[in-house]
Design a protein around this motif. Structure first.
Motif, mmCIF file in Angstrom:
data_model
loop_
_atom_site.group_PDB
_atom_site.id
_atom_site.type_symbol
_atom_site.label_atom_id
_atom_site.label_comp_id
_atom_site.label_asym_id
_atom_site.label_seq_id
_atom_site.Cartn_x
_atom_site.Cartn_y
_atom_site.Cartn_z
ATOM 1 N N MET A 1 0.772 5.416 -4.558
ATOM 2 C CA MET A 1 1.656 5.814 -5.864
ATOM 3 C C MET A 1 1.782 7.145 -5.833
ATOM 4 S SD MET A 1 0.546 4.047 -9.304
ATOM 5 C CE MET A 1 -0.502 5.377 -10.196
ATOM 6 N N THR A 2 2.964 7.716 -6.186
ATOM 7 C CA THR A 2 3.081 9.009 -6.101
ATOM 8 C C THR A 2 2.900 9.608 -7.582
ATOM 9 O OG1 THR A 2 5.558 8.678 -6.641
ATOM 10 C CG2 THR A 2 4.856 9.208 -4.248
ATOM 11 N N TYR A 3 2.612 10.991 -7.466
ATOM 12 C CA TYR A 3 2.410 11.640 -9.134
ATOM 13 C C TYR A 3 2.784 12.978 -9.060
ATOM 14 C CZ TYR A 3 -2.033 13.436 -7.936
ATOM 15 O OH TYR A 3 -3.063 14.130 -7.369
ATOM 16 N N VAL A 4 3.219 13.551 -9.771
ATOM 17 C CA VAL A 4 3.445 15.309 -10.021
ATOM 18 C C VAL A 4 2.088 15.714 -10.896
ATOM 19 C CG1 VAL A 4 5.809 15.114 -10.200
ATOM 20 C CG2 VAL A 4 4.802 14.863 -12.256
ATOM 21 N N ALA A 5 1.668 16.824 -10.503
ATOM 22 C CA ALA A 5 0.547 17.438 -10.997
ATOM 23 C C ALA A 5 0.628 17.960 -12.542
ATOM 24 C CB ALA A 5 0.125 18.679 -10.047
ATOM 25 N N TRP A 6 0.973 17.257 -13.041
ATOM 26 C CA TRP A 6 1.034 17.378 -14.838
ATOM 27 C C TRP A 6 -0.137 16.637 -15.199
ATOM 28 C CZ3 TRP A 6 6.914 15.720 -15.126
ATOM 29 C CH2 TRP A 6 7.634 16.715 -14.489
ATOM 30 N N SER A 7 -0.812 17.154 -16.132
ATOM 31 C CA SER A 7 -2.070 16.697 -16.829
ATOM 32 C C SER A 7 -2.126 15.227 -17.175
ATOM 33 C CB SER A 7 -2.715 17.433 -17.758
ATOM 34 O OG SER A 7 -1.875 17.787 -18.923
ATOM 35 N N VAL A 15 -5.400 6.065 -14.488
ATOM 36 C CA VAL A 15 -5.520 4.893 -15.344
ATOM 37 C C VAL A 15 -5.119 3.564 -14.664
ATOM 38 C CG1 VAL A 15 -5.043 3.597 -17.508
ATOM 39 C CG2 VAL A 15 -5.872 6.008 -17.627
ATOM 40 N N VAL A 16 -3.701 3.901 -14.286
ATOM 41 C CA VAL A 16 -2.959 2.786 -13.431
ATOM 42 C C VAL A 16 -4.073 2.418 -12.256
ATOM 43 C CG1 VAL A 16 -0.965 2.077 -12.513
ATOM 44 C CG2 VAL A 16 -0.817 2.999 -14.817
ATOM 45 N N LYS A 17 -4.141 3.415 -11.432
ATOM 46 C CA LYS A 17 -4.924 3.243 -10.256
ATOM 47 C C LYS A 17 -6.260 2.167 -10.541
ATOM 48 C CE LYS A 17 -7.263 5.737 -6.513
ATOM 49 N NZ LYS A 17 -8.022 5.444 -5.804
ATOM 50 N N TYR A 18 -6.811 2.780 -11.657
ATOM 51 C CA TYR A 18 -8.302 2.065 -11.826
ATOM 52 C C TYR A 18 -8.076 0.530 -12.228
ATOM 53 C CZ TYR A 18 -12.482 0.660 -14.266
ATOM 54 O OH TYR A 18 -13.538 0.182 -14.802
ATOM 55 N N VAL A 19 -7.053 0.226 -13.081
ATOM 56 C CA VAL A 19 -6.879 -1.124 -13.541
ATOM 57 C C VAL A 19 -6.127 -1.764 -12.284
ATOM 58 C CG1 VAL A 19 -5.059 -2.606 -14.847
ATOM 59 C CG2 VAL A 19 -6.247 -0.649 -15.868
ATOM 60 N N LEU A 20 -5.386 -1.424 -11.360
ATOM 61 C CA LEU A 20 -5.023 -2.003 -10.258
ATOM 62 C C LEU A 20 -5.944 -2.347 -9.338
ATOM 63 C CD1 LEU A 20 -1.591 -0.392 -9.478
ATOM 64 C CD2 LEU A 20 -1.690 -2.260 -10.302
ATOM 65 N N GLU A 21 -6.858 -1.550 -8.951
ATOM 66 C CA GLU A 21 -8.023 -1.493 -8.236
ATOM 67 C C GLU A 21 -9.274 -2.545 -8.699
ATOM 68 O OE1 GLU A 21 -7.791 2.449 -5.176
ATOM 69 O OE2 GLU A 21 -9.373 2.379 -6.743
ATOM 70 N N TYR A 26 -6.195 -4.194 -5.954
ATOM 71 C CA TYR A 26 -5.238 -3.605 -5.177
ATOM 72 C C TYR A 26 -6.059 -2.338 -4.449
ATOM 73 C CZ TYR A 26 -0.957 -6.350 -6.582
ATOM 74 O OH TYR A 26 -0.211 -7.436 -6.399
ATOM 75 N N LYS A 27 -5.444 -2.012 -3.420
ATOM 76 C CA LYS A 27 -5.911 -0.759 -2.970
ATOM 77 C C LYS A 27 -4.827 0.289 -3.193
ATOM 78 C CE LYS A 27 -8.269 2.530 -0.759
ATOM 79 N NZ LYS A 27 -9.159 3.482 -1.554
ATOM 80 N N VAL A 28 -5.300 1.397 -3.948
ATOM 81 C CA VAL A 28 -4.121 2.376 -4.500
ATOM 82 C C VAL A 28 -4.396 3.886 -3.701
ATOM 83 C CG1 VAL A 28 -2.989 3.442 -6.409
ATOM 84 C CG2 VAL A 28 -3.929 0.971 -6.667
ATOM 85 N N ASN A 29 -3.585 4.421 -3.297
ATOM 86 C CA ASN A 29 -3.596 5.817 -2.908
ATOM 87 C C ASN A 29 -2.750 6.581 -3.644
ATOM 88 O OD1 ASN A 29 -5.064 5.424 -0.439
ATOM 89 N ND2 ASN A 29 -3.520 4.547 0.595
ATOM 90 N N LEU A 30 -3.144 7.644 -4.331
ATOM 91 C CA LEU A 30 -2.351 8.522 -5.189
ATOM 92 C C LEU A 30 -1.925 9.633 -4.210
ATOM 93 C CD1 LEU A 30 -4.572 8.830 -8.341
ATOM 94 C CD2 LEU A 30 -2.440 7.442 -7.676
ATOM 95 N N ILE A 31 -0.785 9.932 -4.123
ATOM 96 C CA ILE A 31 -0.045 11.186 -3.420
ATOM 97 C C ILE A 31 0.574 12.038 -4.317
ATOM 98 C CG2 ILE A 31 1.580 11.556 -1.495
ATOM 99 C CD1 ILE A 31 1.163 8.621 -0.699
ATOM 100 N N ASP A 44 13.331 5.248 -1.958
ATOM 101 C CA ASP A 44 13.418 4.650 -0.445
ATOM 102 C C ASP A 44 12.266 3.874 0.020
ATOM 103 O OD1 ASP A 44 11.331 6.353 0.364
ATOM 104 O OD2 ASP A 44 12.517 7.712 1.137
ATOM 105 N N GLY A 45 11.525 3.509 -0.810
ATOM 106 C CA GLY A 45 10.562 2.465 -0.336
ATOM 107 C C GLY A 45 9.080 3.088 -0.005
ATOM 108 N N SER A 46 9.051 4.456 0.221
ATOM 109 C CA SER A 46 7.889 5.214 0.944
ATOM 110 C C SER A 46 6.845 5.222 0.133
ATOM 111 C CB SER A 46 8.446 6.292 1.678
ATOM 112 O OG SER A 46 8.727 7.347 0.492
ATOM 113 N N ALA A 47 7.078 5.005 -1.297
ATOM 114 C CA ALA A 47 6.021 4.976 -2.248
ATOM 115 C C ALA A 47 6.227 3.824 -2.864
ATOM 116 C CB ALA A 47 6.045 6.297 -3.169
#
Length: 102
Positions: A1-7, A15-21, A26-31, A44-47
């Motif tokens: 899952m991609t994200y921008v560095a905004w608080s 929160v979404v990562k916690y619920v998914l895992e 699911y295994k979630v990698n935040l990028i 493009d499906g890379s995330a």
């Protein structure tokens, strides 16, 4: 899952990562990426996902550019605003006033 560095997006993504895992196994990698890469990656499906779309204003150009290449699952936060703010105790009424503020 991609994200921008905004608080707000960091918090929402975690929160979404916690619920998914923890609830869905699911295994979630935040990028962390910039906004353009966040949208392009999902398009493009890379995330697989992102939760940091500021619509209809801040990210409107990305939404329009990639529309049809992603699935919009809906709003996760309402009532937000963008803008400059100063504490109420300051005597500032415009952006121009900021240059003279101490």
């Amino acid at each position: 899952m991609t994200y921008v560095a905004w608080s707000d997006v960091i918090a929402s993504s975690n929160v979404v990562k916690y619920v998914l895992e923890n609830d869905l196994n699911y295994k979630v990698n935040l990028i962390q990426v910039d906004a353009g890469a966040m949208w392009a990656g999902v398009a493009d499906g890379s995330a697989d996902a992102m939760v940091g779309a500021w619509l209809p204003t801040t990210h409107e150009k990305y939404y329009s550019k990639f529309e049809g290449d992603f699935v919009d699952l809906g709003v996760n936060l309402t009532g937000t605003q963008n803008g400059l703010v100063v504490p109420a105790y300051m005597d500032i009424d415009s952006i121009e006033d900021l240059k003279d503020a101490e």
